[in-house]
Design an enzyme around this catalytic site. Structure first.
Site, PDB file in Angstrom:
ATOM      1  N   SER A  11       0.848  -1.195   0.000  1.00 49.06           N
ATOM      2  CA  SER A  11       0.000   0.000   0.000  1.00 49.06           C
ATOM      3  C   SER A  11       0.880   1.239   0.000  1.00 49.06           C
ATOM      4  CB  SER A  11      -0.888   0.001   1.247  1.00 49.06           C
ATOM      5  OG  SER A  11      -1.379   1.302   1.459  1.00 49.06           O
ATOM      6  N   HIS A  36      -1.161  -1.193  -4.447  1.00 55.74           N
ATOM      7  CA  HIS A  36      -2.416  -0.831  -3.775  1.00 55.74           C
ATOM      8  C   HIS A  36      -2.448   0.675  -3.529  1.00 55.74           C
ATOM      9  CE1 HIS A  36      -5.926  -1.838  -1.254  1.00 55.74           C
ATOM     10  NE2 HIS A  36      -5.483  -0.914  -0.404  1.00 55.74           N
ATOM     11  N   ASP A  38      -4.582   3.773  -2.044  1.00 56.14           N
ATOM     12  CA  ASP A  38      -5.671   4.112  -1.121  1.00 56.14           C
ATOM     13  C   ASP A  38      -6.182   5.512  -1.403  1.00 56.14           C
ATOM     14  OD1 ASP A  38      -5.945   1.820   0.740  1.00 56.14           O
ATOM     15  OD2 ASP A  38      -3.812   2.210   1.047  1.00 56.14           O
ATOM     16  N   MET A  40      -8.661   8.382  -0.396  1.00 51.00           N
ATOM     17  CA  MET A  40      -9.450   8.841   0.771  1.00 51.00           C
ATOM     18  C   MET A  40      -9.872  10.287   0.565  1.00 51.00           C
ATOM     19  SD  MET A  40      -7.132   7.309   3.847  1.00 51.00           S
ATOM     20  CE  MET A  40      -6.498   5.624   3.802  1.00 51.00           C
ATOM     21  N   HIS A  69      -8.270   1.235  -4.217  1.00 49.40           N
ATOM     22  CA  HIS A  69      -9.217   1.040  -3.110  1.00 49.40           C
ATOM     23  C   HIS A  69      -9.863   2.392  -2.814  1.00 49.40           C
ATOM     24  CE1 HIS A  69      -9.495   0.033   1.516  1.00 49.40           C
ATOM     25  NE2 HIS A  69     -10.681   0.206   0.961  1.00 49.40           N
ATOM     26  N   MET A  71     -12.028   4.813  -0.866  1.00 49.58           N
ATOM     27  CA  MET A  71     -12.665   5.088   0.432  1.00 49.58           C
ATOM     28  C   MET A  71     -13.236   6.500   0.342  1.00 49.58           C
ATOM     29  SD  MET A  71      -9.650   3.415   2.728  1.00 49.58           S
ATOM     30  CE  MET A  71      -8.536   3.493   1.328  1.00 49.58           C
ATOM     31  N   MET A 140     -11.690  -5.529   5.186  1.00 55.77           N
ATOM     32  CA  MET A 140     -10.892  -4.597   5.990  1.00 55.77           C
ATOM     33  C   MET A 140     -10.699  -5.210   7.374  1.00 55.77           C
ATOM     34  SD  MET A 140      -9.950  -2.155   4.136  1.00 55.77           S
ATOM     35  CE  MET A 140      -9.070  -1.305   5.445  1.00 55.77           C
ATOM     36  N   GLY A 145      -8.649   4.315   6.958  1.00 57.56           N
ATOM     37  CA  GLY A 145      -8.272   5.711   7.134  1.00 57.56           C
ATOM     38  C   GLY A 145      -6.792   5.915   7.373  1.00 57.56           C
ATOM     39  N   PHE A 146      -6.163   4.937   8.014  1.00 58.52           N
ATOM     40  CA  PHE A 146      -4.766   5.129   8.404  1.00 58.52           C
ATOM     41  C   PHE A 146      -3.983   3.836   8.300  1.00 58.52           C
ATOM     42  CE2 PHE A 146      -7.509   8.030  10.671  1.00 58.52           C
ATOM     43  CZ  PHE A 146      -6.938   9.261  10.350  1.00 58.52           C
ATOM     44  N   GLY A 147      -2.680   3.982   8.026  1.00 59.31           N
ATOM     45  CA  GLY A 147      -1.788   2.838   8.082  1.00 59.31           C
ATOM     46  C   GLY A 147      -1.345   2.614   9.525  1.00 59.31           C
ATOM     47  N   GLY A 148      -0.717   1.474   9.752  1.00 59.34           N
ATOM     48  CA  GLY A 148      -0.079   1.223  11.038  1.00 59.34           C
ATOM     49  C   GLY A 148      -1.000   0.840  12.175  1.00 59.34           C
ATOM     50  N   ASP A 174      -6.823  -6.326   4.167  1.00 59.28           N
ATOM     51  CA  ASP A 174      -6.123  -5.034   4.242  1.00 59.28           C
ATOM     52  C   ASP A 174      -6.221  -4.495   5.666  1.00 59.28           C
ATOM     53  OD1 ASP A 174      -5.126  -2.476   3.772  1.00 59.28           O
ATOM     54  OD2 ASP A 174      -6.739  -1.879   2.402  1.00 59.28           O
ATOM     55  N   GLY A 175      -5.039  -4.274   6.269  1.00 56.70           N
ATOM     56  CA  GLY A 175      -4.994  -3.644   7.583  1.00 56.70           C
ATOM     57  C   GLY A 175      -4.304  -4.497   8.624  1.00 56.70           C
ATOM     58  N   GLY A 176      -3.169  -4.015   9.096  1.00 55.38           N
ATOM     59  CA  GLY A 176      -2.450  -4.735  10.149  1.00 55.38           C
ATOM     60  C   GLY A 176      -1.829  -6.039   9.694  1.00 55.38           C
ATOM     61  N   GLY A 196       1.057  -2.120   4.144  1.00 57.43           N
ATOM     62  CA  GLY A 196       1.671  -0.797   3.991  1.00 57.43           C
ATOM     63  C   GLY A 196       2.856  -0.648   4.909  1.00 57.43           C
ATOM     64  N   SER A 197       2.584  -0.397   6.190  1.00 64.65           N
ATOM     65  CA  SER A 197       3.680  -0.112   7.126  1.00 64.65           C
ATOM     66  C   SER A 197       4.648  -1.296   7.250  1.00 64.65           C
ATOM     67  CB  SER A 197       3.125   0.291   8.487  1.00 64.65           C
ATOM     68  OG  SER A 197       2.201  -0.662   8.946  1.00 64.65           O
TER      69      SER A 197
HETATM   70  C1  DX5 Z   1      -6.194   1.747   5.490  1.00 61.16           C
HETATM   71  C2  DX5 Z   1      -5.772   1.377   4.109  1.00 61.16           C
HETATM   72  C3  DX5 Z   1      -4.681   0.407   4.052  1.00 61.16           C
HETATM   73  C4  DX5 Z   1      -3.421   0.820   4.782  1.00 61.16           C
HETATM   74  C5  DX5 Z   1      -2.914  -0.413   5.460  1.00 61.16           C
HETATM   75  O1  DX5 Z   1      -7.368   2.452   5.448  1.00 61.16           O
HETATM   76  O2  DX5 Z   1      -6.848   0.875   3.343  1.00 61.16           O
HETATM   77  O3  DX5 Z   1      -4.399  -0.010   2.725  1.00 61.16           O
HETATM   78  O4  DX5 Z   1      -2.412   1.353   3.977  1.00 61.16           O
HETATM   79  O5  DX5 Z   1      -1.847  -0.073   6.253  1.00 61.16           O
HETATM   80  P1  DX5 Z   1      -1.110  -1.123   7.189  1.00 61.16           P
HETATM   81  O6  DX5 Z   1      -0.648  -2.250   6.320  1.00 61.16           O
HETATM   82  O7  DX5 Z   1       0.019  -0.314   7.760  1.00 61.16           O
HETATM   83  O8  DX5 Z   1      -2.111  -1.558   8.211  1.00 61.16           O
HETATM   84 ZN    ZN Z   2      -6.368  -0.074   1.362  1.00 59.87          ZN
END
Ligand code: DX5
Ligand code: ZN
Length: 218
Positions: A11, A36, A38, A40, A69, A71, A140, A145-148, A174-176, A196-197
């Site tokens: 991501s 990927h 994102d 937003m 993706h 959002m 999800m 909304g946010f990475g990490g 997707d996520g964590g 992502g992170s």
């Molecule tokens: C969050 C995004 C993800 C995000 C995942 O809303 O849709 O794609 O980048 O980040 P990580 O992998 O750090 O959880």
């Molecule tokens: Zn995403």
């Protein structure tokens, strides 16, 4: 799922945006399967990223499919712009429109692959009658909304139930996602992992992607 079927989608949300082109090249060389993106809007989610002009500018430099993706609220207003900008698959949030069935059909009519996404609080029943229209379902495993953020483990049974519902369609999470959570996610039935992170904070992108692809083995 066999190892060869696990696809990894870094991501861009966690990349160094001042070096966007170089980052895309680096994850491509490191073995990524899709990029990927994102999108937003500060309304559907409490964050703002980028839109079609940025996507169009990276498209000519990108050899991998762009996995977009959305959002955003009122996605029906923008899908055409994202397809023109170079999206290879457009994934819409089921919560973001009252007519997801119509919108998925339109995305397909535009010649693009289509995906449907569910937030952590949304039941898999909300997508049951959309499955025939989609190439991919995205679960999800954090609130978007946010990475990490931390992986929400309650999503594991939902992933399994959706795998039973969708046959051999792609099932993305997707996520964590990291090398540890990926093991459970793949065991539950997912075959496409967004990270992502985990990837962008890792010293070696190739090693991070390799660890995710091999997660099923451990
Ligand atoms: C969050 C995004 C993800 C995000 C995942 O809303 O849709 O794609 O980048 O980040 P990580 O992998 O750090 O959880
Ligand atoms: Zn995403």
């Amino acid at each position: 799922m066999s190892i060869n079927n696990i696809k990894i989608c870094p991501s861009l949300l966690s990349c160094d945006f001042s070096r966007l082109g170089e980052e895309i090249q680096a994850i491509t060389e490191a073995g990524a399967d899709m990029i990927h993106c994102d999108i937003m809007d500060g309304r559907f989610v409490p964050n703002i990223t980028f839109g079609p002009p940025v996507l169009a500018s990276i498209k000519p430099h990108c050899t991998l499919p762009l996995d977009v993706h959305l959002m955003i609220e009122e996605p029906e207003k923008y899908v055409e712009d994202f397809v023109k900008a170079g999206a290879d698959i457009l994934t819409i949030q089921v919560e973001s429109t009252v007519h997801p069935h119509r919108l998925l059909g339109r995305i397909k009519d535009l010649g693009c692959k289509a995906g449907i996404v569910l937030n952590p609080g949304t039941s898999e029943e909300s997508i049951r009658y959309l499955v025939p229209l989609v190439d991919m379902v995205l679960v999800m495993s954090v609130n978007p909304g946010f990475g990490g953020q931390s992986f929400i483990r309650d999503m594991l049974p939902k992933i399994s139930r959706i795998r039973d519902m969708i046959g051999d369609r792609d099932l993305q999470v997707d996520g964590g996602v990291d090398a540890e959570t990926a093991k459970e996610i793949v065991a539950a039935g997912a075959n496409v992992l967004v990270a992502g992170s985990y990837i962008f904070n890792h010293g070696s992108y190739a090693e991070a992607i390799g660890l995710l692809k091999n997660a099923h083995a451990g």
